[in-house]
Structure formats: structure tokens, C-alpha cells
Design a protein around this motif. Structure first.
Motif, PDB file in Angstrom:
ATOM      1  N   LEU A 161      -1.709   7.638  32.431  1.00 41.34           N
ATOM      2  CA  LEU A 161      -0.450   8.347  32.584  1.00 41.34           C
ATOM      3  C   LEU A 161       0.657   7.428  33.105  1.00 41.34           C
ATOM      4  O   LEU A 161       1.807   7.525  32.673  1.00 41.34           O
ATOM      5  CB  LEU A 161      -0.629   9.542  33.520  1.00 41.34           C
ATOM      6  N   SER A 162       0.305   6.492  34.000  1.00 38.23           N
ATOM      7  CA  SER A 162       1.311   5.588  34.551  1.00 38.23           C
ATOM      8  C   SER A 162       1.924   4.702  33.462  1.00 38.23           C
ATOM      9  O   SER A 162       3.124   4.412  33.486  1.00 38.23           O
ATOM     10  CB  SER A 162       0.713   4.728  35.656  1.00 38.23           C
ATOM     11  N   LYS A 163       1.109   4.279  32.503  1.00 36.61           N
ATOM     12  CA  LYS A 163       1.618   3.458  31.409  1.00 36.61           C
ATOM     13  C   LYS A 163       2.548   4.271  30.512  1.00 36.61           C
ATOM     14  O   LYS A 163       3.578   3.783  30.065  1.00 36.61           O
ATOM     15  CB  LYS A 163       0.476   2.872  30.583  1.00 36.61           C
ATOM     16  N   VAL A 201      11.112   3.907  30.998  1.00 34.85           N
ATOM     17  CA  VAL A 201      11.743   3.042  32.001  1.00 34.85           C
ATOM     18  C   VAL A 201      11.834   1.617  31.458  1.00 34.85           C
ATOM     19  O   VAL A 201      12.874   0.969  31.548  1.00 34.85           O
ATOM     20  CB  VAL A 201      10.953   3.068  33.331  1.00 34.85           C
ATOM     21  N   GLY A 202      10.750   1.146  30.881  1.00 31.65           N
ATOM     22  CA  GLY A 202      10.730  -0.191  30.295  1.00 31.65           C
ATOM     23  C   GLY A 202      11.738  -0.340  29.173  1.00 31.65           C
ATOM     24  O   GLY A 202      12.384  -1.381  29.028  1.00 31.65           O
ATOM     25  N   ALA A 250       8.238  -3.954  36.932  1.00 32.77           N
ATOM     26  CA  ALA A 250       6.817  -3.761  37.207  1.00 32.77           C
ATOM     27  C   ALA A 250       6.541  -3.780  38.712  1.00 32.77           C
ATOM     28  O   ALA A 250       5.784  -2.957  39.229  1.00 32.77           O
ATOM     29  CB  ALA A 250       5.989  -4.839  36.506  1.00 32.77           C
ATOM     30  N   VAL A 251       7.174  -4.721  39.409  1.00 34.05           N
ATOM     31  CA  VAL A 251       6.985  -4.804  40.861  1.00 34.05           C
ATOM     32  C   VAL A 251       7.517  -3.545  41.543  1.00 34.05           C
ATOM     33  O   VAL A 251       6.868  -2.983  42.443  1.00 34.05           O
ATOM     34  CB  VAL A 251       7.670  -6.074  41.427  1.00 34.05           C
ATOM     35  N   THR A 302       4.758   3.589  43.113  1.00 35.82           N
ATOM     36  CA  THR A 302       3.613   4.413  42.701  1.00 35.82           C
ATOM     37  C   THR A 302       2.253   3.868  43.155  1.00 35.82           C
ATOM     38  O   THR A 302       1.267   4.594  43.117  1.00 35.82           O
ATOM     39  CB  THR A 302       3.560   4.550  41.167  1.00 35.82           C
ATOM     40  N   GLY A 303       2.216   2.598  43.512  1.00 39.54           N
ATOM     41  CA  GLY A 303       0.941   1.974  43.874  1.00 39.54           C
ATOM     42  C   GLY A 303       0.140   1.507  42.677  1.00 39.54           C
ATOM     43  O   GLY A 303      -0.970   1.011  42.812  1.00 39.54           O
ATOM     44  N   VAL A 304       0.710   1.644  41.462  1.00 36.73           N
ATOM     45  CA  VAL A 304       0.005   1.280  40.228  1.00 36.73           C
ATOM     46  C   VAL A 304       0.847   0.278  39.447  1.00 36.73           C
ATOM     47  O   VAL A 304       2.057   0.463  39.276  1.00 36.73           O
ATOM     48  CB  VAL A 304      -0.249   2.533  39.359  1.00 36.73           C
ATOM     49  N   TRP A 305       0.193  -0.767  38.950  1.00 39.73           N
ATOM     50  CA  TRP A 305       0.865  -1.751  38.103  1.00 39.73           C
ATOM     51  C   TRP A 305       0.986  -1.156  36.699  1.00 39.73           C
ATOM     52  O   TRP A 305       0.008  -0.693  36.133  1.00 39.73           O
ATOM     53  CB  TRP A 305       0.070  -3.050  38.068  1.00 39.73           C
ATOM     54  N   PRO A 306       2.193  -1.166  36.105  1.00 40.88           N
ATOM     55  CA  PRO A 306       2.381  -0.472  34.827  1.00 40.88           C
ATOM     56  C   PRO A 306       1.805  -1.183  33.611  1.00 40.88           C
ATOM     57  O   PRO A 306       1.730  -0.602  32.552  1.00 40.88           O
ATOM     58  CB  PRO A 306       3.907  -0.372  34.715  1.00 40.88           C
ATOM     59  N   GLY A 307       1.442  -2.421  33.720  1.00 41.98           N
ATOM     60  CA  GLY A 307       0.989  -3.214  32.587  1.00 41.98           C
ATOM     61  C   GLY A 307      -0.260  -2.728  31.993  1.00 41.98           C
ATOM     62  O   GLY A 307      -0.648  -2.592  30.936  1.00 41.98           O
TER      63      GLY A 307
END
Length: 88
Positions: free
Chosen positions: A3-5, A11-12, A76-77, A83-88
Motif C-alpha cells: 500500500l505504501s508504494k 506523490v512521486g 523518499a527520505v 510513515t516509517g516505510v521506504w517507498p522504493g
């Protein structure tokens, strides 16, 4: 797909558009100094030299790549911080 991706996709996309606008403005200002002319040459400008055209194209690509990578990394940072999650 996480879901985070999926949530990061719009946004990206917005960050990419913003990066393109910033890179275009930065290149235009840089070319005024480097090229000593108002407008950068197009590849089909008959009155411009190969050297001038290739210099403009290389400079534009380098500026775009630098700005895009900077904006993507910052996005990404920031996403990880929020969120505490890296979007990559």
C-alpha cells in the motif's frame, strides 16, 4: 504491491513534474551564462555549431539528472520520516 508504494505513486509523479520545472528554469539561467545567449540551441538550429549543440544537450541532461535524483531522494527520505516505510 504494498500500500505504501501505491500511495507514493501520485506523490512521486508530482515531485517529478516539479523537478522538471525546476531543472528547466535552472538550465535556462545556466545557459545564459555558459552560452552567452538568451536561448539554448536546438539540435536542428542551422546557425549553431556541433560543439554548442552538444554542450547544451549535455549540460541540460546533467542538470535534469541532478535535480531529479535530488528530488526523488528527498521525497523518499521524507516519506520514510512521515510513515516509517521506504517507498522504493
Amino acid at each position: 504491491m504494498k500500500l505504501s508504494k501505491i500511495a507514493y505513486k501520485p506523490v512521486g509523479l508530482l515531485l517529478g513534474v516539479g523537478a522538471g520545472l525546476v531543472a528547466g528554469a535552472l538550465f535556462k539561467q545556466t545557459w545564459k551564462v555558459v552560452g552567452r545567449t538568451e536561448d539554448a540551441p536546438d539540435a536542428t538550429d542551422e546557425d549553431r555549431t556541433w560543439q554548442e549543440i552538444l554542450l547544451a544537450a549535455g549540460l541540460q541532461g546533467a542538470i535534469f539528472g541532478l535535480v531529479k535524483a535530488s528530488v526523488d531522494r528527498a521525497g523518499a527520505v521524507t516519506t520514510r520520516r512521515l510513515t516509517g516505510v521506504w517507498p522504493g
